[in-house]
Design an enzyme around this catalytic site. Structure first.
Site, PDB file in Angstrom:
ATOM      1  N   TYR A 176       3.246   6.400  11.084  1.00  0.00           N
ATOM      2  CA  TYR A 176       3.503   5.032  11.551  1.00  0.00           C
ATOM      3  C   TYR A 176       4.457   4.228  10.675  1.00  0.00           C
ATOM      4  O   TYR A 176       4.747   3.084  10.985  1.00  0.00           O
ATOM      5  CB  TYR A 176       2.183   4.260  11.701  1.00  0.00           C
ATOM      6  N   ARG A 185       0.856  -1.182   0.000  1.00  0.00           N
ATOM      7  CA  ARG A 185       0.000   0.000   0.000  1.00  0.00           C
ATOM      8  C   ARG A 185       0.896   1.236   0.000  1.00  0.00           C
ATOM      9  O   ARG A 185       1.276   1.759   1.044  1.00  0.00           O
ATOM     10  CB  ARG A 185      -0.911  -0.018   1.236  1.00  0.00           C
ATOM     11  N   HIS A 234      -3.884   4.882   3.870  1.00  0.00           N
ATOM     12  CA  HIS A 234      -4.968   3.915   4.071  1.00  0.00           C
ATOM     13  C   HIS A 234      -6.264   4.425   3.464  1.00  0.00           C
ATOM     14  O   HIS A 234      -6.998   3.686   2.811  1.00  0.00           O
ATOM     15  CB  HIS A 234      -5.137   3.661   5.576  1.00  0.00           C
TER      16      HIS A 234
END
Length: 373
Positions: free
Chosen positions: A277, A264, A268
């Site tokens: 993160y 990815r 998100h």
């Protein structure tokens, strides 16, 4: 039939046909139909272009929160291209816009879906595409149930069964519905294919923090079904292994679990900040070195099957399609509050009928306080 790809630890042991530079590792498995190759590439690029334009629409306030899939389109499109659409079934995740587009869902329906408009859920009754699933992994038991029904119908009608294809993210494999769906599917040998889009992250949780298993595909062994790991950024490889799984399902040999290794590279959702993160260097490496569209385009260009002029023409065509479909979405009539409860069950439950009546009454009261016209 695995060809190791050791350029990244996550890809070790995955099946691939084209390497990250577009060179064929297994030339005998490249489709010989050049028209089909170009069509496959176009379907993948069309999905990616839509994804890029959708983010712009979201930033303009013309879409709600949007789950991006750019960089993962080879997994989504490649698997769907192995189906017999619209006869076979498809159950996408909430990130499955690329799947739905490849299946045949019109762009204006996708736009309405991400505007939370009921028109996006009113799908063609002759199609076997299910709406986008937001609850994690609950589409897997549904897919198994559909596949069991198709198995029984096929037996009673003396024909091959339609298959059911479901997607789930790596995070979804930690849900109970993953176990329920796959265990039931294997026990009853239903014609289903389950594709894990292992993109490395369940929102902000890396795969390494979700499981001690070496691979997610290994879980299939516990359920007694064949499993395969594939380079999810290789469109040809994904289409190949999914086609094998479809053939297996049609001949009554039961379900298959496919773990597609992808990444990815984008947030998100359009509201996420992945810098909080993860290290952006990892995403940059996948974006720059393992882009699925560039991989296949490099191969096609090397064989004289695709040119810069064809690329530009295709982009213009897709942009024109999107503008036309956006006009259809913008022209869709507004929805009434009670319509939110439609298309939930084929026959509304008594409770739902009561809720709809209450919403109608509240709406009428808001328009005409005290019953005055």
């Amino acid at each position: 039939m695995t060809t190791p790809n050791l350029t990244d630890p996550r890809l070790e042991g995955t099946f691939c046909i084209l390497n990250e530079n577009g060179a064929p590792r297994q030339p005998d498995l490249v489709p010989t139909d050049t028209a089909r190759l170009r069509a496959m590439y176009r379907a993948m690029r069309r999905a990616r272009i839509f994804d890029e334009r959708a983010l712009v629409l979201q930033r303009q306030g013309r879409l709600g929160v949007y789950p991006l899939f750019g960089g993962m389109e080879a997994t989504q499109v490649g698997a769907v291209l192995a189906l017999n659409t619209p006869h076979d079934w498809l159950a996408p995740t909430y990130r499955g816009t690329g799947c739905a587009l490849a299946y045949g869902l019109p762009m204006h329906k996708v736009i309405l879906s991400w505007r939370a408009h009921q028109g996006g859920s009113r799908l063609d009754p002759d199609s076997h595409l299910l709406p986008f699933y937001t609850p994690i992994a609950n589409q897997l038991p549904h897919t198994t149930g559909i596949a069991l029904a198709e198995k029984r119908l096929a037996a009673s009608e003396g024909r091959e069964p339609k298959v059911a294809l479901a997607f789930v993210g790596d995070g979804g494999t930690s849900e109970g519905d993953f176990h329920v769906g796959l265990n039931f599917a294997a026990v009853f040998k239903v014609p289903a294919i389950f594709v894990i889009e292992n993109n490395g992250w369940a929102i902000s949780t890396p795969t390494s923090s979700q499981t001690a298993a070496t691979t997610l595909a290994s879980r299939g062994e516990g359920y007694g079904m064949p499993s395969v790991r594939v380079d999810g950024n290789d469109l040809l490889a994904v289409a190949h292994v999914t086609a094998e799984a479809v053939a297996r399902a049609r001949r009554g040999a039961g379900p298959t679990l496919i773990e597609a290794i992808t990444y990815r590279v984008l947030p998100h959702t359009s509201s996420d900040d992945p810098a909080r993160y993860r290290d952006s260097a990892e995403a940059d490496e996948w974006r720059e070195k393992r882009d699925p569209g560039m991989r296949l385009r490099t191969y096609l260009s090397g064989r004289g099957l695709w040119s810069d002029a064809q690329e530009e023409e295709m982009v213009v065509e897709v942009d024109a399609e999107l503008r036309s479909e956006l006009e259809l979405a913008d022209a869709a009539p507004g929805i009434q509050p009670w319509e939110l409860l439609e298309h939930v069950f084929e026959t509304p439950t008594p409770e739902m009928k009561e809720q709809q009546a209450e919403l109608r009454a509240l709406h009428s009261e808001a328009l005409h306080p005290g019953g005055r016209a």
